[in-house]
Design a protein around this motif. Structure first.
Motif, PDB file in Angstrom:
ATOM      1  N   ILE A   1      -2.471 -21.940  -0.240  1.00  0.00           N
ATOM      2  CA  ILE A   1      -2.462 -20.721   0.560  1.00  0.00           C
ATOM      3  C   ILE A   1      -1.374 -19.743   0.107  1.00  0.00           C
ATOM      4  N   GLY A   2      -0.234 -20.261  -0.337  1.00  0.00           N
ATOM      5  CA  GLY A   2       0.823 -19.370  -0.835  1.00  0.00           C
ATOM      6  C   GLY A   2       0.431 -18.669  -2.113  1.00  0.00           C
ATOM      7  N   LEU A   3      -0.322 -19.360  -2.974  1.00  0.00           N
ATOM      8  CA  LEU A   3      -0.729 -18.773  -4.245  1.00  0.00           C
ATOM      9  C   LEU A   3      -1.811 -17.724  -4.060  1.00  0.00           C
ATOM     10  N   TYR A   4      -2.633 -17.867  -3.027  1.00  0.00           N
ATOM     11  CA  TYR A   4      -3.734 -16.935  -2.820  1.00  0.00           C
ATOM     12  C   TYR A   4      -3.352 -15.773  -1.897  1.00  0.00           C
ATOM     13  N   LEU A   5      -2.714 -16.072  -0.760  1.00  0.00           N
ATOM     14  CA  LEU A   5      -2.420 -15.021   0.211  1.00  0.00           C
ATOM     15  C   LEU A   5      -1.074 -14.341  -0.039  1.00  0.00           C
ATOM     16  N   GLY A   6      -0.093 -15.100  -0.528  1.00  0.00           N
ATOM     17  CA  GLY A   6       1.230 -14.521  -0.775  1.00  0.00           C
ATOM     18  C   GLY A   6       1.200 -13.331  -1.719  1.00  0.00           C
ATOM     19  N   PRO A   7       0.636 -13.461  -2.927  1.00  0.00           N
ATOM     20  CA  PRO A   7       0.602 -12.319  -3.852  1.00  0.00           C
ATOM     21  C   PRO A   7      -0.167 -11.121  -3.304  1.00  0.00           C
ATOM     22  N   VAL A   8      -1.232 -11.367  -2.542  1.00  0.00           N
ATOM     23  CA  VAL A   8      -2.007 -10.250  -1.987  1.00  0.00           C
ATOM     24  C   VAL A   8      -1.152  -9.439  -1.012  1.00  0.00           C
ATOM     25  N   ILE A   9      -0.451 -10.116  -0.107  1.00  0.00           N
ATOM     26  CA  ILE A   9       0.402  -9.415   0.861  1.00  0.00           C
ATOM     27  C   ILE A   9       1.537  -8.683   0.152  1.00  0.00           C
ATOM     28  N   LEU A  10       2.133  -9.321  -0.844  1.00  0.00           N
ATOM     29  CA  LEU A  10       3.191  -8.654  -1.620  1.00  0.00           C
ATOM     30  C   LEU A  10       2.648  -7.443  -2.367  1.00  0.00           C
ATOM     31  N   GLY A  11       1.403  -7.521  -2.821  1.00  0.00           N
ATOM     32  CA  GLY A  11       0.795  -6.379  -3.508  1.00  0.00           C
ATOM     33  C   GLY A  11       0.697  -5.166  -2.607  1.00  0.00           C
ATOM     34  N   PHE A  12       0.316  -5.363  -1.344  1.00  0.00           N
ATOM     35  CA  PHE A  12       0.278  -4.256  -0.382  1.00  0.00           C
ATOM     36  C   PHE A  12       1.684  -3.694  -0.160  1.00  0.00           C
ATOM     37  N   ALA A  13       2.679  -4.567  -0.077  1.00  0.00           N
ATOM     38  CA  ALA A  13       4.053  -4.116   0.140  1.00  0.00           C
ATOM     39  C   ALA A  13       4.557  -3.301  -1.051  1.00  0.00           C
ATOM     40  N   PHE A  14       4.313  -3.779  -2.276  1.00  0.00           N
ATOM     41  CA  PHE A  14       4.729  -3.059  -3.473  1.00  0.00           C
ATOM     42  C   PHE A  14       4.045  -1.699  -3.546  1.00  0.00           C
ATOM     43  N   ASP A  15       2.769  -1.668  -3.195  1.00  0.00           N
ATOM     44  CA  ASP A  15       2.029  -0.410  -3.234  1.00  0.00           C
ATOM     45  C   ASP A  15       2.639   0.617  -2.293  1.00  0.00           C
ATOM     46  N   SER A  16       2.999   0.216  -1.089  1.00  0.00           N
ATOM     47  CA  SER A  16       3.594   1.137  -0.118  1.00  0.00           C
ATOM     48  C   SER A  16       4.970   1.602  -0.571  1.00  0.00           C
ATOM     49  N   MET A  17       5.774   0.700  -1.122  1.00  0.00           N
ATOM     50  CA  MET A  17       7.109   1.078  -1.586  1.00  0.00           C
ATOM     51  C   MET A  17       7.031   2.064  -2.746  1.00  0.00           C
ATOM     52  N   LEU A  18       6.109   1.841  -3.680  1.00  0.00           N
ATOM     53  CA  LEU A  18       5.967   2.754  -4.809  1.00  0.00           C
ATOM     54  C   LEU A  18       5.463   4.126  -4.361  1.00  0.00           C
ATOM     55  N   LEU A  19       4.604   4.154  -3.344  1.00  0.00           N
ATOM     56  CA  LEU A  19       4.170   5.445  -2.810  1.00  0.00           C
ATOM     57  C   LEU A  19       5.351   6.206  -2.227  1.00  0.00           C
ATOM     58  N   GLY A  20       6.256   5.495  -1.551  1.00  0.00           N
ATOM     59  CA  GLY A  20       7.467   6.147  -1.060  1.00  0.00           C
ATOM     60  C   GLY A  20       8.312   6.720  -2.181  1.00  0.00           C
ATOM     61  N   CYS A  21       8.446   5.968  -3.268  1.00  0.00           N
ATOM     62  CA  CYS A  21       9.181   6.471  -4.437  1.00  0.00           C
ATOM     63  C   CYS A  21       8.511   7.710  -5.018  1.00  0.00           C
ATOM     64  N   ILE A  22       7.179   7.711  -5.065  1.00  0.00           N
ATOM     65  CA  ILE A  22       6.441   8.848  -5.610  1.00  0.00           C
ATOM     66  C   ILE A  22       6.668  10.104  -4.767  1.00  0.00           C
ATOM     67  N   ILE A  23       6.608   9.956  -3.443  1.00  0.00           N
ATOM     68  CA  ILE A  23       6.817  11.108  -2.563  1.00  0.00           C
ATOM     69  C   ILE A  23       8.240  11.642  -2.692  1.00  0.00           C
ATOM     70  N   GLN A  24       9.213  10.729  -2.764  1.00  0.00           N
ATOM     71  CA  GLN A  24      10.604  11.162  -2.927  1.00  0.00           C
ATOM     72  C   GLN A  24      10.798  11.905  -4.247  1.00  0.00           C
ATOM     73  N   GLN A  25      10.255  11.366  -5.334  1.00  0.00           N
ATOM     74  CA  GLN A  25      10.380  12.023  -6.633  1.00  0.00           C
ATOM     75  C   GLN A  25       9.634  13.352  -6.663  1.00  0.00           C
ATOM     76  N   LEU A  26       8.514  13.434  -5.954  1.00  0.00           N
ATOM     77  CA  LEU A  26       7.767  14.693  -5.895  1.00  0.00           C
ATOM     78  C   LEU A  26       8.588  15.776  -5.210  1.00  0.00           C
ATOM     79  N   ILE A  27       9.310  15.421  -4.156  1.00  0.00           N
ATOM     80  CA  ILE A  27      10.166  16.399  -3.466  1.00  0.00           C
ATOM     81  C   ILE A  27      11.252  16.911  -4.392  1.00  0.00           C
ATOM     82  N   TRP A  28      11.905  15.988  -5.127  1.00  0.00           N
ATOM     83  CA  TRP A  28      12.938  16.420  -6.076  1.00  0.00           C
ATOM     84  C   TRP A  28      12.342  17.283  -7.181  1.00  0.00           C
ATOM     85  N   ASN A  29      11.139  16.938  -7.634  1.00  0.00           N
ATOM     86  CA  ASN A  29      10.496  17.744  -8.671  1.00  0.00           C
ATOM     87  C   ASN A  29      10.213  19.157  -8.181  1.00  0.00           C
TER      88      ASN A  29
END
Length: 386
Positions: free
Chosen positions: A24-52
């Motif tokens: 269960i850790g090998l199947y569900l863990g990476p999927v949940i982390l993938g959603f978390a990484f996606d949201s964090m990177l979107l935050g970085c993109i919005i922040q960088q867009l404001i500076w740009n």
């Protein structure tokens, strides 16, 4: 949507649960982390867009079209991922079979490829301009770019005919065409830009320092996307229906977008470093022969002349230098070979004359392939990939 024939919904749910609960850790863990990484990177993109938007409000139209297109695609991809998350873990809570259904997953290749292709077109145009609009640049890159697009479309078509992740084995060829083409395009564009920047070194200290920084930015922004693509390919090759594949797919396109914004925003830092805190800097030219002369001069006794003129002449001969006038609107580099008179003083009239003259004749290489001073604000934009 296609359904698996011969099983009832309860049987499919029990079958999926039995397979996932063993790891269960090998199947569900990476999927949940993938959603978390996606949201964090979107935050970085919005922040960088404001500076740009703050640092480059008058950027050229092509840059703005590419930038806002990939940002909108990134937001759309995150919304799509969140819908998948609620489908699997909220409204589908307790339904294990939804975790391996392809209702949402089948569209990932199209969204991923669309975002990455816009980023690659941006870098391809930079490489094209950097090489003086040479036709061989797009001729080399475009076949792999088109292959990547074709692989993504083919992957979506094949996934539309499959009911769940148990039948992903036949999709390996189109998957490798898609991700492999993306990886080859990234490496090709980076190599083309990297090679041109190295050849643009002139021997002038300030110019070479700037070029070295551009090379460093190119490598640093390209390395994360390359590593994610390689890890994605390896994971898919080892086990096609593993949760680790969803982990990489959920945030893979946003790694490219973050790299693009980093490149664009690095131009502001480069301008500040080039302008410095003073209006006049010394730009030293040290060629291969000059390096030998400087090394030998360290062990050579200085002139014993009564007057200091001979010492000054020797110092100028051993360490030829050229004044670089740096104004608020950019860096002005005089022509190569200018000899500096020790008694010469830069007056305000001379600075104004050299500013107007150098704006048309500046030889400092820019990542856009031109030498116009106005384009030097776009230095960081030519990497991969400015």
């Amino acid at each position: 949507m296609p359904h698996r024939v011969g099983f009832t919904p309860q049987q499919l749910n029990d079958l999926t649960r039995g397979g996932i609960e063993k790891h269960i850790g090998l199947y569900l863990g990476p999927v949940i982390l993938g959603f978390a990484f996606d949201s964090m990177l979107l935050g970085c993109i919005i922040q960088q867009l404001i500076w740009n938007a703050i640092w480059t409000p008058s950027d050229r139209l092509f840059n703005k079209i590419i930038l806002y297109s990939v940002v909108m695609l990134s937001v759309t991809t995150t919304i799509f991922n969140d819908c998948f998350f609620f489908h699997a873990f909220a409204s589908g809570f307790g339904n294990w079979y939804r975790l391996i259904q392809l209702d949402y997953i089948r569209w990932f290749p199209i969204l991923d490829c669309a975002t990455v292709t816009f980023v690659q077109i941006f870098y391809l145009e930079r490489a094209f301009q950097l090489h003086n609009r040479s036709k061989w640049v797009p001729i080399i890159v475009l076949p792999f770019l088109l292959a990547s697009i074709g692989g993504a479309i083919g992957g979506t078509v094949m996934l539309s005919e499959l009911p769940d992740a148990y039948g992903l084995g036949p999709t390996k060829p189109v998957f490798y065409i898609w991700i492999g083409g993306t990886l080859v395009v990234d490496l090709l564009i980076t190599s083309i830009i990297f090679h041109k920047l190295i050849k643009s070194r002139t021997g002038w200290s300030d110019t070479d320092l700037m070029i070295n920084k551009l090379i460093t930015i190119s490598v640093e922004t390209q390395l994360p996307s390359t590593m994610v693509a390689i890890a994605f390919m390896v994971s898919y090759g080892v086990k096609t229906n593993a949760g680790m594949n969803a982990f990489f797919e959920l945030f893979h396109p946003k790694v490219h977008v973050v790299g693009l914004l980093t490149v664009l925003n690095s131009r502001n830092k480069l301008r500040n470093e080039l302008n410095g805190t003073s209006n006049l800097k010394e730009n030293n030219y040290i060629g291969k022969k000059d390096k030998n002369k400087i090394l030998s001069s360290k062990f050579r006794p200085k002139s014993k002349s009564r007057s200091g003129d001979k010492d000054i002449e020797n110092d100028i001969h051993d360490n030829p230098s050229q004044p670089t006038v740096i104004l608020e609107d950019g860096m002005i580099v005089p022509h190569l070979g200018t000899r500096v008179d020790p008694s010469f003083e830069l007056s305000s009239d001379y600075l104004g004359t050299q500013t107007r003259k150098s704006q048309d004749e500046d030889d400092t290489p820019s990542v856009d392939g031109g030498s116009d001073v106005k384009d030097q604000g776009d230095l960081g934009a030519g990497l991969r990939p400015d």
